[in-house]
Design a protein around this motif. Structure first.
Motif, PDB file in Angstrom:
ATOM      1  N   LEU A  12     -55.615  31.100  40.514  1.00 54.97           N
ATOM      2  CA  LEU A  12     -55.438  32.487  40.973  1.00 54.97           C
ATOM      3  C   LEU A  12     -53.993  32.753  41.389  1.00 54.97           C
ATOM      4  CD1 LEU A  12     -58.624  32.883  43.198  1.00 54.97           C
ATOM      5  CD2 LEU A  12     -58.205  33.981  40.998  1.00 54.97           C
ATOM      6  N   GLY A  13     -53.598  34.031  41.254  1.00 51.12           N
ATOM      7  CA  GLY A  13     -52.289  34.443  41.753  1.00 51.12           C
ATOM      8  C   GLY A  13     -52.428  34.975  43.171  1.00 51.12           C
ATOM      9  N   ASP A  14     -51.377  35.700  43.672  1.00 52.23           N
ATOM     10  CA  ASP A  14     -51.383  36.140  45.069  1.00 52.23           C
ATOM     11  C   ASP A  14     -52.243  37.379  45.327  1.00 52.23           C
ATOM     12  OD1 ASP A  14     -49.845  34.057  45.778  1.00 52.23           O
ATOM     13  OD2 ASP A  14     -48.020  35.194  46.211  1.00 52.23           O
ATOM     14  N   CYS A  15     -52.623  38.107  44.275  1.00 45.40           N
ATOM     15  CA  CYS A  15     -53.414  39.327  44.502  1.00 45.40           C
ATOM     16  C   CYS A  15     -54.867  38.962  44.771  1.00 45.40           C
ATOM     17  CB  CYS A  15     -53.327  40.260  43.291  1.00 45.40           C
ATOM     18  SG  CYS A  15     -54.398  41.693  43.463  1.00 45.40           S
ATOM     19  N   ILE A  16     -55.370  39.362  45.961  1.00 43.18           N
ATOM     20  CA  ILE A  16     -56.758  39.002  46.308  1.00 43.18           C
ATOM     21  C   ILE A  16     -57.724  40.088  45.840  1.00 43.18           C
ATOM     22  CG2 ILE A  16     -55.970  37.648  48.301  1.00 43.18           C
ATOM     23  CD1 ILE A  16     -57.057  39.930  50.084  1.00 43.18           C
ATOM     24  N   ASP A  17     -57.222  41.069  45.115  1.00 36.29           N
ATOM     25  CA  ASP A  17     -58.035  42.149  44.551  1.00 36.29           C
ATOM     26  C   ASP A  17     -58.817  42.917  45.626  1.00 36.29           C
ATOM     27  OD1 ASP A  17     -58.690  43.703  42.443  1.00 36.29           O
ATOM     28  OD2 ASP A  17     -60.351  42.474  41.734  1.00 36.29           O
ATOM     29  N   CYS A  18     -58.151  43.146  46.784  1.00 33.05           N
ATOM     30  CA  CYS A  18     -58.820  43.861  47.876  1.00 33.05           C
ATOM     31  C   CYS A  18     -58.801  45.374  47.652  1.00 33.05           C
ATOM     32  CB  CYS A  18     -58.109  43.549  49.191  1.00 33.05           C
ATOM     33  SG  CYS A  18     -56.379  44.071  49.178  1.00 33.05           S
ATOM     34  N   LYS A  19     -57.948  45.826  46.748  1.00 33.79           N
ATOM     35  CA  LYS A  19     -57.804  47.245  46.376  1.00 33.79           C
ATOM     36  C   LYS A  19     -57.276  48.133  47.517  1.00 33.79           C
ATOM     37  CE  LYS A  19     -60.971  47.405  42.488  1.00 33.79           C
ATOM     38  NZ  LYS A  19     -61.349  45.992  42.435  1.00 33.79           N
ATOM     39  N   MET A  20     -56.668  47.508  48.521  1.00 37.50           N
ATOM     40  CA  MET A  20     -56.068  48.303  49.604  1.00 37.50           C
ATOM     41  C   MET A  20     -54.962  49.195  49.036  1.00 37.50           C
ATOM     42  SD  MET A  20     -57.304  48.001  52.520  1.00 37.50           S
ATOM     43  CE  MET A  20     -58.609  47.044  53.219  1.00 37.50           C
ATOM     44  N   CYS A  21     -54.219  48.664  48.070  1.00 37.24           N
ATOM     45  CA  CYS A  21     -53.112  49.439  47.498  1.00 37.24           C
ATOM     46  C   CYS A  21     -53.634  50.710  46.823  1.00 37.24           C
ATOM     47  CB  CYS A  21     -52.316  48.587  46.512  1.00 37.24           C
ATOM     48  SG  CYS A  21     -53.329  47.748  45.310  1.00 37.24           S
ATOM     49  N   VAL A  22     -54.839  50.641  46.275  1.00 36.40           N
ATOM     50  CA  VAL A  22     -55.429  51.817  45.621  1.00 36.40           C
ATOM     51  C   VAL A  22     -55.953  52.778  46.677  1.00 36.40           C
ATOM     52  CG1 VAL A  22     -57.156  52.575  43.935  1.00 36.40           C
ATOM     53  CG2 VAL A  22     -56.087  50.331  43.681  1.00 36.40           C
ATOM     54  N   GLN A  23     -56.547  52.213  47.731  1.00 38.33           N
ATOM     55  CA  GLN A  23     -57.196  53.075  48.735  1.00 38.33           C
ATOM     56  C   GLN A  23     -56.198  53.861  49.590  1.00 38.33           C
ATOM     57  OE1 GLN A  23     -60.016  50.706  50.915  1.00 38.33           O
ATOM     58  NE2 GLN A  23     -61.008  50.021  49.036  1.00 38.33           N
ATOM     59  N   VAL A  24     -54.954  53.387  49.696  1.00 34.67           N
ATOM     60  CA  VAL A  24     -53.974  54.150  50.492  1.00 34.67           C
ATOM     61  C   VAL A  24     -53.174  55.127  49.629  1.00 34.67           C
ATOM     62  CG1 VAL A  24     -53.678  52.328  52.208  1.00 34.67           C
ATOM     63  CG2 VAL A  24     -52.159  52.406  50.231  1.00 34.67           C
ATOM     64  N   CYS A  25     -53.331  55.010  48.309  1.00 33.35           N
ATOM     65  CA  CYS A  25     -52.473  55.802  47.412  1.00 33.35           C
ATOM     66  C   CYS A  25     -52.849  57.280  47.440  1.00 33.35           C
ATOM     67  CB  CYS A  25     -52.578  55.258  45.988  1.00 33.35           C
ATOM     68  SG  CYS A  25     -51.596  56.233  44.842  1.00 33.35           S
ATOM     69  N   PRO A  26     -51.904  58.160  47.775  1.00 29.85           N
ATOM     70  CA  PRO A  26     -52.253  59.582  47.844  1.00 29.85           C
ATOM     71  C   PRO A  26     -52.549  60.195  46.476  1.00 29.85           C
ATOM     72  CG  PRO A  26     -49.896  59.285  48.207  1.00 29.85           C
ATOM     73  CD  PRO A  26     -50.500  57.920  48.156  1.00 29.85           C
ATOM     74  N   THR A  27     -52.165  59.519  45.391  1.00 27.27           N
ATOM     75  CA  THR A  27     -52.507  60.066  44.072  1.00 27.27           C
ATOM     76  C   THR A  27     -53.648  59.277  43.432  1.00 27.27           C
ATOM     77  OG1 THR A  27     -50.848  58.764  42.898  1.00 27.27           O
ATOM     78  CG2 THR A  27     -50.145  60.898  43.704  1.00 27.27           C
ATOM     79  N   GLY A  28     -54.167  58.307  44.156  1.00 30.04           N
ATOM     80  CA  GLY A  28     -55.372  57.605  43.714  1.00 30.04           C
ATOM     81  C   GLY A  28     -55.193  56.665  42.534  1.00 30.04           C
ATOM     82  N   ILE A  29     -53.956  56.184  42.307  1.00 28.92           N
ATOM     83  CA  ILE A  29     -53.761  55.303  41.142  1.00 28.92           C
ATOM     84  C   ILE A  29     -53.721  53.836  41.576  1.00 28.92           C
ATOM     85  CG2 ILE A  29     -52.580  57.003  39.721  1.00 28.92           C
ATOM     86  CD1 ILE A  29     -49.931  55.606  40.540  1.00 28.92           C
ATOM     87  N   ASP A  30     -53.836  52.983  40.584  1.00 31.08           N
ATOM     88  CA  ASP A  30     -53.745  51.539  40.819  1.00 31.08           C
ATOM     89  C   ASP A  30     -52.388  51.095  40.282  1.00 31.08           C
ATOM     90  OD1 ASP A  30     -53.958  48.816  40.937  1.00 31.08           O
ATOM     91  OD2 ASP A  30     -56.043  48.756  40.227  1.00 31.08           O
ATOM     92  N   ALA A  63     -61.834  66.979  32.865  1.00 27.63           N
ATOM     93  CA  ALA A  63     -62.322  66.039  33.874  1.00 27.63           C
ATOM     94  C   ALA A  63     -62.250  66.710  35.238  1.00 27.63           C
ATOM     95  CB  ALA A  63     -61.462  64.787  33.871  1.00 27.63           C
ATOM     96  N   ASN A  64     -63.371  66.729  35.934  1.00 33.05           N
ATOM     97  CA  ASN A  64     -63.374  67.283  37.283  1.00 33.05           C
ATOM     98  C   ASN A  64     -62.506  66.426  38.189  1.00 33.05           C
ATOM     99  OD1 ASN A  64     -65.010  69.547  37.060  1.00 33.05           O
ATOM    100  ND2 ASN A  64     -66.839  68.258  37.047  1.00 33.05           N
ATOM    101  N   ARG A  65     -61.874  67.099  39.144  1.00 31.30           N
ATOM    102  CA  ARG A  65     -61.043  66.340  40.068  1.00 31.30           C
ATOM    103  C   ARG A  65     -61.928  65.463  40.950  1.00 31.30           C
ATOM    104  NH1 ARG A  65     -58.899  67.698  45.773  1.00 31.30           N
ATOM    105  NH2 ARG A  65     -57.476  65.979  46.051  1.00 31.30           N
ATOM    106  N   GLU A  66     -61.563  64.191  41.038  1.00 32.32           N
ATOM    107  CA  GLU A  66     -62.296  63.322  41.945  1.00 32.32           C
ATOM    108  C   GLU A  66     -61.564  63.307  43.269  1.00 32.32           C
ATOM    109  OE1 GLU A  66     -63.404  59.395  40.750  1.00 32.32           O
ATOM    110  OE2 GLU A  66     -63.938  60.130  38.748  1.00 32.32           O
ATOM    111  N   LYS A  67     -62.265  63.636  44.330  1.00 33.43           N
ATOM    112  CA  LYS A  67     -61.621  63.705  45.639  1.00 33.43           C
ATOM    113  C   LYS A  67     -61.089  62.329  46.025  1.00 33.43           C
ATOM    114  CE  LYS A  67     -62.297  65.375  50.282  1.00 33.43           C
ATOM    115  NZ  LYS A  67     -63.164  65.991  51.241  1.00 33.43           N
ATOM    116  N   ILE A  68     -59.872  62.319  46.537  1.00 36.91           N
ATOM    117  CA  ILE A  68     -59.256  61.041  46.932  1.00 36.91           C
ATOM    118  C   ILE A  68     -59.399  60.878  48.439  1.00 36.91           C
ATOM    119  CG2 ILE A  68     -57.076  59.775  47.053  1.00 36.91           C
ATOM    120  CD1 ILE A  68     -56.265  61.294  44.485  1.00 36.91           C
ATOM    121  N   TYR A  69     -59.992  59.785  48.831  1.00 36.93           N
ATOM    122  CA  TYR A  69     -60.134  59.473  50.257  1.00 36.93           C
ATOM    123  C   TYR A  69     -59.127  58.381  50.587  1.00 36.93           C
ATOM    124  CZ  TYR A  69     -64.590  61.962  49.981  1.00 36.93           C
ATOM    125  OH  TYR A  69     -65.555  62.913  49.796  1.00 36.93           O
ATOM    126  N   THR A  70     -58.014  58.767  51.178  1.00 38.33           N
ATOM    127  CA  THR A  70     -57.005  57.744  51.461  1.00 38.33           C
ATOM    128  C   THR A  70     -57.313  57.026  52.774  1.00 38.33           C
ATOM    129  OG1 THR A  70     -55.666  59.480  52.436  1.00 38.33           O
ATOM    130  CG2 THR A  70     -55.065  58.790  50.228  1.00 38.33           C
TER     131      THR A  70
END
Ligand code: SF4
Ligand code: SF4
Length: 470
Positions: free
Chosen positions: A266-284, A24-31
């Protein structure tokens, strides 16, 4: 002209897909940039570490660099102490203590080392900062990378790489400066008078820093770092981990800020994916604990900001434990943690004792290959060479004594002065009347002691050889 037989690819479509999937090619992470308490803590810690690393090398002590591995002379100066190859057992101890310290911290607090203090992480955050100030935040960088080359794009890329290279060169020169005095190294590098090895290592560490923090980043943590591989084995259910609380967050989904989301199921997660976008390793992190997570808490800061904006309680993602997540009590004191703590304390105590008891003079006695000889007066003579290593950072005058055999006469110099850090060779002759020799082989002991400091002393055993005694 020979006709070529047409070749048809008969590989089943499925196999072709699998073959491609193996790599798998590395996908560039844009934090994305973010703010928060853990980011501030990391910046403070990083600043302190940078100051320590870049500052220590410039400190002087008694007219020379305070911390200096003088490899050609095989001496390690650390402020007022000098360590010699004979002291390297202390270095091994220190490394073992560091390893146990890391084990202890890992069992207790997970990957805090990775997230806050590991040089790979610290430099990666610095390089990400350079990326942000030159190319903009996440969306701007993504747009810039997709856009065709232009004057502005070229300028931004040059600015980013210039900062990366500048930081890398400074890091490399500082590192080599711990081995070659930095005040001489820098002008020598710029006037091309530095030794080939110094120039090579500066180039090597520049490339290593630029490559690791600029290009490889999370790949180092995920695929190259051995600690990342085995640290998860040390985790238990009471280890501090960064975790998403699915009981509170699910069912995730978007909603209006003032909506009665609980009524909508619904629970408290608004599924904004901010937690994924700031992650330096790109994980959820919402997928659970993963080997890629370096415990940096960026997702905690990002999610807390969202929770604040939504008027929800913070801590949907938090430092917690598996026991806590499953509603059980977290146990701070547990056998493995206590075991590591005791081992660590014992080793630190022993290390401190070994450093305090370290002799500042080494004595080695080499006996001449001629076993013995009879001098003109009929006395039996043995010849030795004393190797005296002055490990103190000042000149020391030693008193030399020999014990273990009554009637032994030592006629050479009884006092000798060694310069700071000097290794002296002193040939000496001992003699005795033959009738006073109790045996053909007699144990004797050489002892040296500083004339002005009784704590600076050492001794070495040897033998006095004579003819067979009937
Ligand atoms: S999941 Fe969170 S703590 Fe783990 S690496 Fe990503 S941002 Fe850091
Ligand atoms: S930042 Fe928080 S709210 Fe947003 S997706 Fe992640 S866990 Fe959900």
């Amino acid at each position: 002209m020979s006709a070529q037989i047409p070749v048809k690819d008969v590989t089943p479509a499925q196999a072709r897909v699998e073959a491609v999937d193996l790599y798998a090619n590395r996908e560039k992470i844009y934090t994305r940039a973010f703010t928060g308490i853990f980011r501030n803590l990391r910046m403070l810690g990083g600043a302190a570490l940078f100051l320590l690393y870049f500052g220590t090398v410039w400190l002087n002590w008694n007219g020379r660099q305070a911390v200096w591995w003088n490899l050609p002379e095989r001496k390690f100066y650390i402020f007022g102490s000098t360590y010699w190859p004979q002291d390297f057992v202390l270095l091994s101890w220190l490394l073992i203590i560091c390893a146990f310290g890391l084990f202890f911290i890992t069992v207790f607090a997970g990957r805090v080392w990775c997230g806050y203090t590991c040089p790979q992480s610290v430099f990666t955050w610095v390089f990400m900062w350079a990326e942000k100030v030159t190319e903009g935040d996440r969306n701007q960088r993504m747009k810039l990378d997709k856009s065709p080359m232009s004057g502005q794009k070229l300028l931004r890329k040059i600015a980013k790489h210039s900062i990366w290279i500048g930081v890398s060169v400074a890091t490399a020169i500082t590192f080599v400066g711990y081995f070659t005095p930095i005040r001489a190294l820098i002008p020598e590098l710029f006037t091309l008078e530095a030794s080939g090895w110094a120039a090579f290592w500066v180039g090597f560490f520049t490339l290593a820093t630029y490559g690791n923090a600029g290009w490889l980043r999370e790949q180092v943590c995920i695929y190259m770092c051995p600690y990342a591989r085995f640290q998860s084995v040390m985790f238990d259910q009471d280890t501090l981990i960064v975790s998403y609380d699915p009981r509170r967050g699910e069912q995730r989904g978007p909603r209006k800020r003032d909506a009665d989301y609980k009524a909508e199921g619904l629970g408290d997660c608004i599924d904004c994916k901010m937690c994924v976008q700031v992650c330096p390793t790109g994980i959820d992190i919402r997928d659970g604990l993963q080997i890629e997570c370096i415990g940096c808490a960026a997702c905690i800061d990002a999610c807390d900001n969202i929770m604040e904006k939504m008027n929800y309680p913070k801590g949907l993602i938090s430092y917690t434990t598996e026991h806590n997540l499953s509603g059980q009590k977290t146990h701070l004191a547990r056998p493995r943690l206590i075991g590591y703590a005791l081992a660590l304390l014992a080793m630190m105590g022993l290390f401190a004792w070994a450093v305090a008891e370290r002799s500042l003079v080494e004595l080695d006695v080499i006996k001449d290959r001629v076993l013995y000889r009879e001098n003109e007066e009929g006395r039996i003579e043995n010849v030795y060479t004393l190797k005296i290593m002055n490990k103190a950072q000042r000149n020391v005058t030693y008193l030399i004594e020999v014990a273990g055999l009554d009637g032994l006469v030592y006629e050479g110099k009884r006092e000798i002065t060694a310069q700071a850090g000097e290794v002296l060779s002193l040939p000496i002759e001992l003699s005795i009347e033959p009738e006073k020799l109790p045996s053909s082989t007699n144990e004797i002991m050489f002892r040296i002691q500083s004339v002005d400091d009784a704590n600076i002393n050492n001794d070495a055993d040897s033998r006095f050889i004579g003819p067979s005694v009937r």
